[in-house]
Motif scaffolding. Sequence first.
Motif, PDB file in Angstrom:
ATOM      1  N   PHE A   1       0.842  -1.199   0.000  1.00 16.83           N
ATOM      2  CA  PHE A   1       0.000   0.000   0.000  1.00 16.83           C
ATOM      3  C   PHE A   1       0.876   1.247   0.000  1.00 16.83           C
ATOM      4  CE2 PHE A   1      -1.984   3.521   2.224  1.00 16.83           C
ATOM      5  CZ  PHE A   1      -3.164   3.674   1.527  1.00 16.83           C
ATOM      6  N   GLU A   2       1.850   1.282   0.899  1.00 17.34           N
ATOM      7  CA  GLU A   2       2.724   2.452   1.020  1.00 17.34           C
ATOM      8  C   GLU A   2       3.480   2.729  -0.269  1.00 17.34           C
ATOM      9  OE1 GLU A   2       3.080   4.710   3.578  1.00 17.34           O
ATOM     10  OE2 GLU A   2       1.341   3.708   4.441  1.00 17.34           O
ATOM     11  N   ALA A   3       3.956   1.682  -0.942  1.00 10.69           N
ATOM     12  CA  ALA A   3       4.710   1.855  -2.189  1.00 10.69           C
ATOM     13  C   ALA A   3       3.811   2.373  -3.311  1.00 10.69           C
ATOM     14  CB  ALA A   3       5.369   0.538  -2.594  1.00 10.69           C
ATOM     15  N   GLY A   4       2.546   1.958  -3.301  1.00 12.76           N
ATOM     16  CA  GLY A   4       1.572   2.454  -4.270  1.00 12.76           C
ATOM     17  C   GLY A   4       1.850   2.100  -5.718  1.00 12.76           C
ATOM     18  N   GLU A   5       2.482   0.951  -5.950  1.00 10.30           N
ATOM     19  CA  GLU A   5       2.871   0.604  -7.318  1.00 10.30           C
ATOM     20  C   GLU A   5       1.986  -0.441  -7.984  1.00 10.30           C
ATOM     21  OE1 GLU A   5       6.951  -0.467  -6.769  1.00 10.30           O
ATOM     22  OE2 GLU A   5       7.583   1.626  -6.451  1.00 10.30           O
ATOM     23  N   THR A   6       1.360  -1.319  -7.216  1.00 13.66           N
ATOM     24  CA  THR A   6       0.531  -2.363  -7.812  1.00 13.66           C
ATOM     25  C   THR A   6      -0.861  -1.809  -8.119  1.00 13.66           C
ATOM     26  OG1 THR A   6      -0.322  -3.145  -5.683  1.00 13.66           O
ATOM     27  CG2 THR A   6       1.746  -4.158  -6.476  1.00 13.66           C
ATOM     28  N   ASN A   7      -1.599  -2.523  -8.946  1.00 17.24           N
ATOM     29  CA  ASN A   7      -2.966  -2.094  -9.265  1.00 17.24           C
ATOM     30  C   ASN A   7      -3.816  -1.971  -8.004  1.00 17.24           C
ATOM     31  OD1 ASN A   7      -2.309  -2.097 -11.990  1.00 17.24           O
ATOM     32  ND2 ASN A   7      -3.144  -4.136 -12.349  1.00 17.24           N
ATOM     33  N   GLU A   8      -3.656  -2.939  -7.097  1.00 16.79           N
ATOM     34  CA  GLU A   8      -4.440  -2.918  -5.849  1.00 16.79           C
ATOM     35  C   GLU A   8      -4.068  -1.702  -4.999  1.00 16.79           C
ATOM     36  OE1 GLU A   8      -4.771  -6.905  -7.509  1.00 16.79           O
ATOM     37  OE2 GLU A   8      -2.992  -5.691  -7.081  1.00 16.79           O
ATOM     38  N   ALA A   9      -2.780  -1.422  -4.887  1.00 12.95           N
ATOM     39  CA  ALA A   9      -2.333  -0.289  -4.073  1.00 12.95           C
ATOM     40  C   ALA A   9      -2.796   1.035  -4.680  1.00 12.95           C
ATOM     41  CB  ALA A   9      -0.817  -0.310  -3.920  1.00 12.95           C
ATOM     42  N   LYS A  10      -2.752   1.139  -5.990  1.00 11.11           N
ATOM     43  CA  LYS A  10      -3.206   2.362  -6.653  1.00 11.11           C
ATOM     44  C   LYS A  10      -4.695   2.599  -6.395  1.00 11.11           C
ATOM     45  CE  LYS A  10       0.267   2.203 -10.290  1.00 11.11           C
ATOM     46  NZ  LYS A  10       0.528   1.906 -11.712  1.00 11.11           N
ATOM     47  N   PHE A  11      -5.481   1.512  -6.470  1.00  6.14           N
ATOM     48  CA  PHE A  11      -6.912   1.667  -6.230  1.00  6.14           C
ATOM     49  C   PHE A  11      -7.181   1.962  -4.748  1.00  6.14           C
ATOM     50  CE2 PHE A  11     -11.372   0.358  -5.785  1.00  6.14           C
ATOM     51  CZ  PHE A  11     -11.926   1.132  -6.800  1.00  6.14           C
ATOM     52  N   ALA A  12      -6.460   1.294  -3.854  1.00  5.91           N
ATOM     53  CA  ALA A  12      -6.614   1.558  -2.419  1.00  5.91           C
ATOM     54  C   ALA A  12      -6.279   3.011  -2.098  1.00  5.91           C
ATOM     55  CB  ALA A  12      -5.731   0.603  -1.611  1.00  5.91           C
ATOM     56  N   LYS A  13      -5.221   3.512  -2.686  1.00  6.34           N
ATOM     57  CA  LYS A  13      -4.839   4.910  -2.460  1.00  6.34           C
ATOM     58  C   LYS A  13      -5.882   5.861  -3.058  1.00  6.34           C
ATOM     59  CE  LYS A  13       0.083   4.719  -1.600  1.00  6.34           C
ATOM     60  NZ  LYS A  13       0.119   5.517  -0.388  1.00  6.34           N
ATOM     61  N   LYS A  66      -2.435  16.504  -4.136  1.00  8.66           N
ATOM     62  CA  LYS A  66      -2.653  15.288  -3.340  1.00  8.66           C
ATOM     63  C   LYS A  66      -3.716  14.379  -3.953  1.00  8.66           C
ATOM     64  CE  LYS A  66       0.262  16.286  -0.062  1.00  8.66           C
ATOM     65  NZ  LYS A  66       1.507  15.536   0.090  1.00  8.66           N
ATOM     66  N   LYS A  67      -4.731  14.968  -4.546  1.00  9.97           N
ATOM     67  CA  LYS A  67      -5.860  14.173  -5.037  1.00  9.97           C
ATOM     68  C   LYS A  67      -5.628  13.547  -6.405  1.00  9.97           C
ATOM     69  CE  LYS A  67      -8.046  15.076  -1.323  1.00  9.97           C
ATOM     70  NZ  LYS A  67      -8.101  14.074  -0.263  1.00  9.97           N
ATOM     71  N   ILE A  68      -4.661  14.042  -7.163  1.00  6.25           N
ATOM     72  CA  ILE A  68      -4.434  13.496  -8.501  1.00  6.25           C
ATOM     73  C   ILE A  68      -4.025  12.024  -8.442  1.00  6.25           C
ATOM     74  CG2 ILE A  68      -2.013  14.152  -8.808  1.00  6.25           C
ATOM     75  CD1 ILE A  68      -2.983  15.037 -11.736  1.00  6.25           C
ATOM     76  N   ALA A  69      -3.594  11.557  -7.274  1.00 10.04           N
ATOM     77  CA  ALA A  69      -3.274  10.130  -7.094  1.00 10.04           C
ATOM     78  C   ALA A  69      -4.493   9.253  -7.383  1.00 10.04           C
ATOM     79  CB  ALA A  69      -2.770   9.876  -5.673  1.00 10.04           C
ATOM     80  N   ILE A  70      -5.681   9.804  -7.261  1.00  7.13           N
ATOM     81  CA  ILE A  70      -6.905   9.058  -7.572  1.00  7.13           C
ATOM     82  C   ILE A  70      -6.861   8.553  -9.014  1.00  7.13           C
ATOM     83  CG2 ILE A  70      -9.423   9.248  -7.870  1.00  7.13           C
ATOM     84  CD1 ILE A  70      -9.351  11.350  -5.555  1.00  7.13           C
ATOM     85  N   LYS A  71      -6.302   9.365  -9.896  1.00  6.21           N
ATOM     86  CA  LYS A  71      -6.237   9.036 -11.327  1.00  6.21           C
ATOM     87  C   LYS A  71      -5.459   7.752 -11.582  1.00  6.21           C
ATOM     88  CE  LYS A  71      -5.229  11.344 -15.700  1.00  6.21           C
ATOM     89  NZ  LYS A  71      -4.683  12.577 -16.309  1.00  6.21           N
ATOM     90  N   GLU A  72      -4.493   7.435 -10.730  1.00  2.24           N
ATOM     91  CA  GLU A  72      -3.689   6.219 -10.879  1.00  2.24           C
ATOM     92  C   GLU A  72      -4.531   4.951 -10.696  1.00  2.24           C
ATOM     93  OE1 GLU A  72      -0.322   6.023 -11.726  1.00  2.24           O
ATOM     94  OE2 GLU A  72      -0.653   8.153 -12.148  1.00  2.24           O
ATOM     95  N   GLY A  73      -5.595   5.064  -9.914  1.00  8.40           N
ATOM     96  CA  GLY A  73      -6.444   3.907  -9.649  1.00  8.40           C
ATOM     97  C   GLY A  73      -7.701   3.847 -10.495  1.00  8.40           C
ATOM     98  N   SER A  74      -8.199   5.022 -10.882  1.00 11.51           N
ATOM     99  CA  SER A  74      -9.450   5.058 -11.639  1.00 11.51           C
ATOM    100  C   SER A  74      -9.602   6.391 -12.347  1.00 11.51           C
ATOM    101  CB  SER A  74     -10.644   4.840 -10.714  1.00 11.51           C
ATOM    102  OG  SER A  74     -11.857   5.068 -11.407  1.00 11.51           O
ATOM    103  N   SER A  75      -9.590   6.354 -13.658  1.00 13.91           N
ATOM    104  CA  SER A  75      -9.763   7.596 -14.418  1.00 13.91           C
ATOM    105  C   SER A  75     -11.188   8.130 -14.278  1.00 13.91           C
ATOM    106  CB  SER A  75      -9.388   7.403 -15.882  1.00 13.91           C
ATOM    107  OG  SER A  75     -10.099   6.313 -16.441  1.00 13.91           O
ATOM    108  N   SER A  76     -12.172   7.244 -14.195  1.00 12.06           N
ATOM    109  CA  SER A  76     -13.563   7.719 -14.080  1.00 12.06           C
ATOM    110  C   SER A  76     -13.813   8.342 -12.704  1.00 12.06           C
ATOM    111  CB  SER A  76     -14.564   6.600 -14.360  1.00 12.06           C
ATOM    112  OG  SER A  76     -14.418   5.537 -13.450  1.00 12.06           O
ATOM    113  N   ILE A  77     -13.259   7.763 -11.659  1.00 18.41           N
ATOM    114  CA  ILE A  77     -13.419   8.365 -10.332  1.00 18.41           C
ATOM    115  C   ILE A  77     -12.635   9.679 -10.279  1.00 18.41           C
ATOM    116  CG2 ILE A  77     -12.959   8.092  -7.855  1.00 18.41           C
ATOM    117  CD1 ILE A  77     -13.604   5.092  -8.215  1.00 18.41           C
TER     118      ILE A  77
END
Length: 196
Positions: free
Chosen positions: A122-134, A166-177
């Motif tokens: 989660f902290e590394a934020g590199e996997t698909n799961e971590a990106k979506f969790a973040k 800070k919020k642009i990290a959302i884009k890494e997990g979901s473009s629609s969100i």
Amino acid sequence: MLSEKLLKQIDFIKEIDKIKYIQRKTKLFNSDRNENDAEHSWHLAVMAIVLAEHSDSDIDVLKVVKMVLIHDVVEIDAGDTFIYDTQKNHSNTDEERLAANRIFGLLPQEQAEEFIKIWEEFEAGETNEAKFAKAMDRLEPLLQNTSNNGGTWSEFGVTYDKVYEKKIAIKEGSSSIWNYAEKLIDDSVQKGILKK
């Protein structure tokens, strides 16, 4: 006779009750009461289940749920660092690493290793799961602040640029969100609850 494994698991369960006392800066929706870490983690877990279909990549939803449920457990020892804190970096700290080792270390070794690995992912934020969790972790306070007429943004003088950063990290997990979140941010500027 009770097994040592069960006793360790129960000790861990008792210890993490302390997360209910860790207050966050954000407030509950349409409220002036601060959220605690347990409420935050629960909310993220439900959000991950409900919004999983909006992930840009295939994800293991159970893994995402595990991540968001345990990602802030380290704050029992390390405390919560406000995402917009100007004195202390919000990224992984030595205090959080010590906390992860101590708290997850209460579990039987195999589970301790699994939880530490999930926390690190989660902290590394590199996997698909971590990106979506973040993405979930960044979305929830955005929803709270917009429901509270700027909430912590107003209280702590947080500007549009900082929120966007800070919020642009959302884009890494979901473009629609992210499209939804970006519109909320822009609408907040239009309404005057977020300053440019």
